[in-house]
Motif scaffolding. Sequence first.
Motif, PDB file in Angstrom:
ATOM      1  N   GLN A  76       0.917  -1.259  -0.059  1.00  0.00           N
ATOM      2  CA  GLN A  76      -0.044  -0.030   0.182  1.00  0.00           C
ATOM      3  C   GLN A  76       0.948   1.354  -0.080  1.00  0.00           C
ATOM      4  O   GLN A  76       0.916   1.991   0.956  1.00  0.00           O
ATOM      5  N   PRO A  77       1.631   1.503  -1.134  1.00  0.00           N
ATOM      6  CA  PRO A  77       2.672   2.490  -0.959  1.00  0.00           C
ATOM      7  C   PRO A  77       2.027   3.995  -0.996  1.00  0.00           C
ATOM      8  O   PRO A  77       2.979   4.886  -0.823  1.00  0.00           O
ATOM      9  N   ALA A  78       0.988   4.060  -1.340  1.00  0.00           N
ATOM     10  CA  ALA A  78       0.244   5.360  -1.262  1.00  0.00           C
ATOM     11  C   ALA A  78      -0.117   5.892  -0.015  1.00  0.00           C
ATOM     12  O   ALA A  78      -0.437   6.975   0.142  1.00  0.00           O
ATOM     13  N   PHE A  79       0.045   5.037   1.033  1.00  0.00           N
ATOM     14  CA  PHE A  79      -0.761   5.627   2.494  1.00  0.00           C
ATOM     15  C   PHE A  79       0.507   5.381   3.363  1.00  0.00           C
ATOM     16  O   PHE A  79       1.272   4.308   3.434  1.00  0.00           O
ATOM     17  N   GLN A  80       0.629   6.221   4.220  1.00  0.00           N
ATOM     18  CA  GLN A  80       1.758   6.212   5.410  1.00  0.00           C
ATOM     19  C   GLN A  80       1.123   6.400   6.708  1.00  0.00           C
ATOM     20  O   GLN A  80       0.063   6.845   6.708  1.00  0.00           O
ATOM     21  N   LEU A  81       1.665   5.568   7.784  1.00  0.00           N
ATOM     22  CA  LEU A  81       1.094   5.552   9.144  1.00  0.00           C
ATOM     23  C   LEU A  81       2.304   6.241   9.581  1.00  0.00           C
ATOM     24  O   LEU A  81       3.346   6.023   9.799  1.00  0.00           O
ATOM     25  N   GLY A  82       1.888   7.647  10.387  1.00  0.00           N
ATOM     26  CA  GLY A  82       2.611   8.331  11.173  1.00  0.00           C
ATOM     27  C   GLY A  82       2.791   7.803  12.442  1.00  0.00           C
ATOM     28  O   GLY A  82       2.098   7.724  13.278  1.00  0.00           O
ATOM     29  N   LEU A  83       4.245   7.750  12.902  1.00  0.00           N
ATOM     30  CA  LEU A  83       4.300   7.389  14.200  1.00  0.00           C
ATOM     31  C   LEU A  83       4.963   8.486  14.955  1.00  0.00           C
ATOM     32  O   LEU A  83       6.126   8.767  15.012  1.00  0.00           O
ATOM     33  N   PHE A  84       4.203   9.307  15.656  1.00  0.00           N
ATOM     34  CA  PHE A  84       4.481  10.659  16.070  1.00  0.00           C
ATOM     35  C   PHE A  84       4.544  10.537  17.633  1.00  0.00           C
ATOM     36  O   PHE A  84       3.535  10.205  18.433  1.00  0.00           O
ATOM     37  N   ARG A  85       5.593  11.268  18.245  1.00  0.00           N
ATOM     38  CA  ARG A  85       5.640  11.476  19.768  1.00  0.00           C
ATOM     39  C   ARG A  85       4.871  12.648  20.099  1.00  0.00           C
ATOM     40  O   ARG A  85       5.389  13.819  19.660  1.00  0.00           O
ATOM     41  N   PRO A  86       3.862  12.656  20.927  1.00  0.00           N
ATOM     42  CA  PRO A  86       3.432  14.179  21.407  1.00  0.00           C
ATOM     43  C   PRO A  86       4.495  14.904  22.114  1.00  0.00           C
ATOM     44  O   PRO A  86       5.269  14.392  22.889  1.00  0.00           O
ATOM     45  N   GLY A  87       4.423  16.440  21.788  1.00  0.00           N
ATOM     46  CA  GLY A  87       5.495  16.997  22.567  1.00  0.00           C
ATOM     47  C   GLY A  87       5.816  18.383  21.447  1.00  0.00           C
ATOM     48  O   GLY A  87       5.108  18.382  20.592  1.00  0.00           O
ATOM     49  N   PRO A  88       6.568  19.229  21.969  1.00  0.00           N
ATOM     50  CA  PRO A  88       6.915  20.211  21.091  1.00  0.00           C
ATOM     51  C   PRO A  88       7.287  20.013  19.597  1.00  0.00           C
ATOM     52  O   PRO A  88       7.849  18.817  19.456  1.00  0.00           O
ATOM     53  N   PRO A  89       6.916  20.827  18.702  1.00  0.00           N
ATOM     54  CA  PRO A  89       6.338  22.074  18.601  1.00  0.00           C
ATOM     55  C   PRO A  89       5.141  22.085  18.667  1.00  0.00           C
ATOM     56  O   PRO A  89       4.139  23.038  18.584  1.00  0.00           O
ATOM     57  N   VAL A  90       4.228  20.626  18.642  1.00  0.00           N
ATOM     58  CA  VAL A  90       2.968  20.736  18.455  1.00  0.00           C
ATOM     59  C   VAL A  90       2.118  20.849  19.928  1.00  0.00           C
ATOM     60  O   VAL A  90       1.036  21.558  20.095  1.00  0.00           O
ATOM     61  N   HIS A  91       2.571  20.232  20.993  1.00  0.00           N
ATOM     62  CA  HIS A  91       2.073  20.151  22.518  1.00  0.00           C
ATOM     63  C   HIS A  91       2.908  20.505  23.165  1.00  0.00           C
ATOM     64  O   HIS A  91       4.348  20.366  23.453  1.00  0.00           O
ATOM     65  N   ASP A  92       2.367  21.390  24.535  1.00  0.00           N
ATOM     66  CA  ASP A  92       3.267  21.567  25.672  1.00  0.00           C
ATOM     67  C   ASP A  92       3.349  20.233  26.498  1.00  0.00           C
ATOM     68  O   ASP A  92       2.896  19.072  26.263  1.00  0.00           O
ATOM     69  N   ALA A  93       4.197  20.464  27.673  1.00  0.00           N
ATOM     70  CA  ALA A  93       4.652  19.232  28.169  1.00  0.00           C
ATOM     71  C   ALA A  93       3.394  18.403  28.855  1.00  0.00           C
ATOM     72  O   ALA A  93       3.271  17.143  28.789  1.00  0.00           O
ATOM     73  N   ALA A  94       2.442  19.163  29.448  1.00  0.00           N
ATOM     74  CA  ALA A  94       1.314  18.609  30.294  1.00  0.00           C
ATOM     75  C   ALA A  94       0.116  17.834  29.310  1.00  0.00           C
ATOM     76  O   ALA A  94      -0.244  16.971  29.395  1.00  0.00           O
ATOM     77  N   THR A  95       0.089  18.535  28.033  1.00  0.00           N
ATOM     78  CA  THR A  95      -0.541  17.846  26.853  1.00  0.00           C
ATOM     79  C   THR A  95       0.025  16.638  26.486  1.00  0.00           C
ATOM     80  O   THR A  95      -0.700  15.605  26.176  1.00  0.00           O
ATOM     81  N   ALA A  96       1.245  16.662  26.198  1.00  0.00           N
ATOM     82  CA  ALA A  96       1.875  15.601  25.930  1.00  0.00           C
ATOM     83  C   ALA A  96       1.978  14.397  26.823  1.00  0.00           C
ATOM     84  O   ALA A  96       1.499  13.338  26.577  1.00  0.00           O
ATOM     85  N   GLN A  97       1.936  14.809  27.857  1.00  0.00           N
ATOM     86  CA  GLN A  97       1.956  13.859  29.194  1.00  0.00           C
ATOM     87  C   GLN A  97       0.520  12.986  29.137  1.00  0.00           C
ATOM     88  O   GLN A  97       0.209  11.858  29.384  1.00  0.00           O
ATOM     89  N   ALA A  98      -0.642  13.925  28.833  1.00  0.00           N
ATOM     90  CA  ALA A  98      -1.873  13.480  29.093  1.00  0.00           C
ATOM     91  C   ALA A  98      -2.374  12.727  27.545  1.00  0.00           C
ATOM     92  O   ALA A  98      -3.288  11.565  27.924  1.00  0.00           O
ATOM     93  N   LEU A  99      -1.691  13.080  26.811  1.00  0.00           N
ATOM     94  CA  LEU A  99      -1.951  12.236  25.377  1.00  0.00           C
ATOM     95  C   LEU A  99      -1.155  11.088  25.507  1.00  0.00           C
ATOM     96  O   LEU A  99      -1.821   9.632  25.344  1.00  0.00           O
ATOM     97  N   HIS A 100      -0.057  10.763  26.057  1.00  0.00           N
ATOM     98  CA  HIS A 100       0.473   9.530  26.377  1.00  0.00           C
ATOM     99  C   HIS A 100      -0.115   8.629  27.243  1.00  0.00           C
ATOM    100  O   HIS A 100      -0.419   7.322  26.945  1.00  0.00           O
ATOM    101  N   ALA A 101      -0.641   9.165  28.448  1.00  0.00           N
ATOM    102  CA  ALA A 101      -1.802   8.385  29.330  1.00  0.00           C
ATOM    103  C   ALA A 101      -2.929   8.040  28.572  1.00  0.00           C
ATOM    104  O   ALA A 101      -3.325   6.785  28.651  1.00  0.00           O
ATOM    105  N   LEU A 102      -3.416   8.753  27.904  1.00  0.00           N
ATOM    106  CA  LEU A 102      -4.962   8.187  27.191  1.00  0.00           C
ATOM    107  C   LEU A 102      -4.395   7.098  26.167  1.00  0.00           C
ATOM    108  O   LEU A 102      -5.165   6.045  26.321  1.00  0.00           O
ATOM    109  N   VAL A 103      -3.545   7.205  25.291  1.00  0.00           N
ATOM    110  CA  VAL A 103      -3.022   6.346  24.433  1.00  0.00           C
ATOM    111  C   VAL A 103      -2.648   5.054  25.367  1.00  0.00           C
ATOM    112  O   VAL A 103      -3.075   3.666  24.742  1.00  0.00           O
TER     113      VAL A 103
END
Length: 143
Positions: free
Chosen positions: A49-76
């Motif tokens: 399926q070469p036209a589709f990619q699965l992104g493996l992204f770590r929550p954190g800067p520059p998208v999330h602050d530390a508290a949001t990243a921690q909350a996302l880790h816990a939810l996942v």
Amino acid sequence: MIQSINVVGLYVRDQDEALDFYVGKLGFRVHTDVRNGDYRWLTVQHPDQPAFQLGLFRPGPPVHDAATAQALHALVAKGAMPPLVLSVSDCRAAYERLKAHGVEFTQEPIDRFGNVDAGFRDPSGNGWKMIETAAQPKGATFQ
């Protein structure tokens, strides 16, 4: 005009651990692995399926602050994110092969609604379903 969906992202706690799981255990291949400082854009794809990619992204800067990243880790980690679905030709065989590679299943293969499905989670807690769809007679419809 939108032409297609190119990348769907998952939040992972450790990108190297996720890479080992998706490439080493599920058989995906690396599409892109680039860094910009502490930020890493990591995508994998299924070889067929070469036209589709699965992104493996770590929550954190520059998208999330530390508290949001921690909350996302816990939810996942708690399995709160919606499961993703893989299509397989033989769910029981795929289950045995992946189990032999160390994939931990949350549900063994089960016959349900004319299909066979099984469930597992990645090391970060993202849920997956494997579904083997039964062959439908020509002209059959689902009600």
